[in-house]
Design an enzyme around this catalytic site. Structure first.
Site, PDB file in Angstrom:
ATOM      1  N   GLU A  15      23.526  21.758 -56.383  1.00 23.75           N
ATOM      2  CA  GLU A  15      24.100  21.986 -56.907  1.00 23.75           C
ATOM      3  C   GLU A  15      25.251  22.620 -56.965  1.00 23.75           C
ATOM      4  O   GLU A  15      25.174  23.860 -56.847  1.00 23.75           O
ATOM      5  CB  GLU A  15      23.624  22.367 -58.869  1.00 23.75           C
TER       6      GLU A  15
ATOM      7  N   ARG B  41      32.596  27.463 -59.854  1.00 22.71           N
ATOM      8  CA  ARG B  41      33.229  28.376 -59.419  1.00 22.71           C
ATOM      9  C   ARG B  41      33.999  28.591 -58.619  1.00 22.71           C
ATOM     10  O   ARG B  41      34.859  30.360 -59.265  1.00 22.71           O
ATOM     11  CB  ARG B  41      31.738  28.846 -59.689  1.00 22.71           C
TER      12      ARG B  41
ATOM     13  N   THR C 286      28.343  23.974 -63.204  1.00 23.23           N
ATOM     14  CA  THR C 286      29.776  24.851 -63.834  1.00 23.23           C
ATOM     15  C   THR C 286      31.122  23.529 -63.967  1.00 23.23           C
ATOM     16  O   THR C 286      31.893  23.917 -63.890  1.00 23.23           O
ATOM     17  CB  THR C 286      30.196  25.866 -63.215  1.00 23.23           C
TER      18      THR C 286
ATOM     19  N   LYS D 286      19.894  20.488 -69.984  1.00 25.78           N
ATOM     20  CA  LYS D 286      19.774  21.988 -68.962  1.00 25.78           C
ATOM     21  C   LYS D 286      19.354  22.686 -69.998  1.00 25.78           C
ATOM     22  O   LYS D 286      20.255  22.818 -71.004  1.00 25.78           O
ATOM     23  CB  LYS D 286      21.162  21.930 -68.322  1.00 25.78           C
TER      24      LYS D 286
HETATM   25  C1  3PG Z   1      23.644  28.695 -63.114  1.00 25.91           C
HETATM   26  O1  3PG Z   1      24.526  28.736 -63.012  1.00 25.91           O
HETATM   27  O2  3PG Z   1      22.583  27.509 -63.512  1.00 25.91           O
HETATM   28  C2  3PG Z   1      23.562  29.465 -62.859  1.00 25.91           C
HETATM   29  O3  3PG Z   1      24.044  31.124 -62.980  1.00 25.91           O
HETATM   30  C3  3PG Z   1      22.574  30.165 -62.269  1.00 25.91           C
HETATM   31  O4  3PG Z   1      20.883  30.838 -62.406  1.00 25.91           O
HETATM   32  P1  3PG Z   1      20.669  31.985 -61.747  1.00 25.91           P
HETATM   33  O5  3PG Z   1      21.553  32.665 -60.883  1.00 25.91           O
HETATM   34  O6  3PG Z   1      19.518  32.703 -62.126  1.00 25.91           O
HETATM   35  O7  3PG Z   1      19.245  31.627 -61.075  1.00 25.91           O
END
Ligand code: 3PG
Length: 213
Positions: free
Chosen positions: A41, A45, A69, A129
């Site tokens: 994924e 960002r 994101t 999610k």
């Molecule tokens: C996301 O966008 O799904 C999270 O930032 C991932 O979370 P993590 O960095 O705690 O695994």
């Protein structure tokens, strides 16, 4: 279930990637594929997201590449044009969800309250999610929300690692977990792709063990 969701469920883990430089897209994809986790994924960002999705999708056709994101409709369009097979948003944005549904694009919006799950259910979504998973109550919260919404399953992300992955996967309301622990920015930037491959392998082993295979 949607073919892509079946693949996600089978993998059990979705690496959440933040890429600052497109030059890292191919070696990262290679490491994940070699580690047995051909999925990413790629989060919007950074400015490198769109081109990284394109590189991974074109050079690694066996890989399941999605966009994370995703905050705007423009990003949905750019992600899909670049080859993204699914769209993930941190929260429930009705405009983005409705747009994706109208275009037959697989979308996984973030839902951490019953009100958000209700909006997803109303639109016929079966998988959402759950972000930020650990901070929002973890498995206990997912189980509590899944009780009334029996038709919904979750992809928790946020605070998941090799330490708690098996716990999450033991819950039948969870189709897969997202996480950045095997593709941390510091590893990517240091070019530690062997380490990323090893962490991906470890994640795959945890999925196998937790599912008794
Ligand atoms: C996301 O966008 O799904 C999270 O930032 C991932 O979370 P993590 O960095 O705690 O695994």
């Amino acid at each position: 279930m949607h073919e892509v969701l079946e693949q996600v469920a089978k993998l059990g883990v979705v690496p959440v990637v933040v890429l600052n430089d497109v030059k890292d897209a191919a070696p990262l994809a290679k490491a994940l594929c070699e580690g047995g986790l051909p999925c990413a994924e790629v989060t919007f960002r950074t400015a490198a997201a769109e081109e990284s999705i394109r590189i991974m999708s074109e050079q690694f056709p066996e890989m399941l590449v999605g966009a994370g994101t995703v905050l705007t409709i423009d990003q949905v369009d750019r992600a899909v044009a670049a080859g993204a097979k699914f769209i993930v948003s941190p929260g429930f944005d009705p405009e983005i969800v409705d747009y994706c549904l109208s275009k037959d694009i697989l979308v996984l919006p973030g839902c951490i309250t019953p009100s958000e799950v209700a909006q997803a259910v109303k639109r016929g979504l079966k998988i959402v999610k759950f972000f930020p998973a650990e901070q929002a109550g973890g498995i206990a919260m997912i189980k509590a929300m899944a009780a009334p919404y029996t038709m919904v399953k979750f992809m928790p992300t946020g605070g998941i690692s090799a330490k708690n992955l098996a716990d999450y996967l033991s819950c039948d309301k969870i189709i897969a977990c997202g996480g950045s622990w095997m593709v941390k920015g510091s590893l990517v930037e240091a070019g530690e792709f062997d380490k990323i491959r090893e962490l991906a392998q470890e994640a795959v082993e945890i999925v196998k063990e937790s599912r008794g295979k």
